[in-house]
Design a protein around this motif. Sequence first.
Motif, short mmCIF file in Angstrom:
data_model
loop_
_atom_site.label_atom_id
_atom_site.label_comp_id
_atom_site.label_asym_id
_atom_site.label_seq_id
_atom_site.Cartn_x
_atom_site.Cartn_y
_atom_site.Cartn_z
N SER A 1 0.83 -1.20 0.00
CA SER A 1 0.00 0.00 0.00
C SER A 1 0.87 1.26 0.00
O SER A 1 0.60 2.21 -0.74
N ALA A 2 1.92 1.25 0.82
CA ALA A 2 2.83 2.39 0.87
C ALA A 2 3.54 2.60 -0.46
O ALA A 2 3.72 3.74 -0.90
N LEU A 3 3.93 1.51 -1.09
CA LEU A 3 4.60 1.61 -2.39
C LEU A 3 3.68 2.17 -3.47
O LEU A 3 4.14 2.74 -4.46
N ALA A 4 2.37 2.03 -3.25
CA ALA A 4 1.40 2.53 -4.24
C ALA A 4 1.15 4.03 -4.07
O ALA A 4 1.04 4.76 -5.06
N TYR A 5 1.08 4.52 -2.81
CA TYR A 5 0.72 5.92 -2.62
C TYR A 5 1.91 6.86 -2.42
O TYR A 5 1.81 8.07 -2.67
N LEU A 6 3.05 6.33 -1.98
CA LEU A 6 4.18 7.22 -1.69
C LEU A 6 4.73 7.97 -2.91
O LEU A 6 5.04 9.16 -2.80
N PRO A 7 4.87 7.32 -4.08
CA PRO A 7 5.37 8.07 -5.25
C PRO A 7 4.51 9.30 -5.56
O PRO A 7 5.04 10.35 -5.91
#
Length: 250
Positions: A191-197
Amino acid sequence: MAETNDKIIEDLTKDFETTSKKVITSKSEQEDQLEFEDALGPPSRKDSPNVSDESDSEDVAHNETLALSNEQIEERKREVLDVKEKGNEFFRNGNHDEACQQYSKALKLCPFSFKVERSILYNNRAAAKAKQGKTESALKDCTKAVDLNPVYIKALLRRAKLYEEVDQLDKALADYKELHKLEPNNVEVNSALAYLPRRIEEQTEKLKQEMFGKMKDLGNMFLKPFGLSTDNFQINKDPTTGSYSVNMNK
């Protein structure tokens, strides 16, 4: 007139660079002072002599354990586990400051050869510090834990979340990428990899706008004596390179 305008732009650029350097130097000095103050830690408590929630005295443990026999080291390890459990009990009861004290005491006792145990103690102390709002200090402990055990998922995850709290999103993303290698099916990590960028892109754009705003204010200050303002100039972005150029409106 063209030469005069070029000279104005050149002088403005030099003044802005000089001002920026002063700001950066001042910020660096402040960070150095904060680093120094953080290293001192809070005053030692009467019931925990010579123990702070920092690790300044942990080298003493290293020198002491060099002379210990294998049996003495194992005995020291058991003592460390007992102290750590006291810290855990304080943590569970919400006494995070005392938990820090116990984890620091355990780190001072713990032989340097027990890297896994030391990494756990650093991670536990980071958790206690985070509960007290000592985010920067908690980050340092997380990093020590990860340095001792690079595949320590709990420490990596805690550090990633703390980096998010202080808006160091690039570092948070790097930690989540490492976590993805270790646990590719971790829902929280994915989930973090999806929203952080997207958050990083928004943060970068916000910083650009703030920078341009400061440049505009500074530019107007220097251009005012010449009867000019930044409205007399146009900033263009190159869609290919992403770089910017400044042209004077005619």
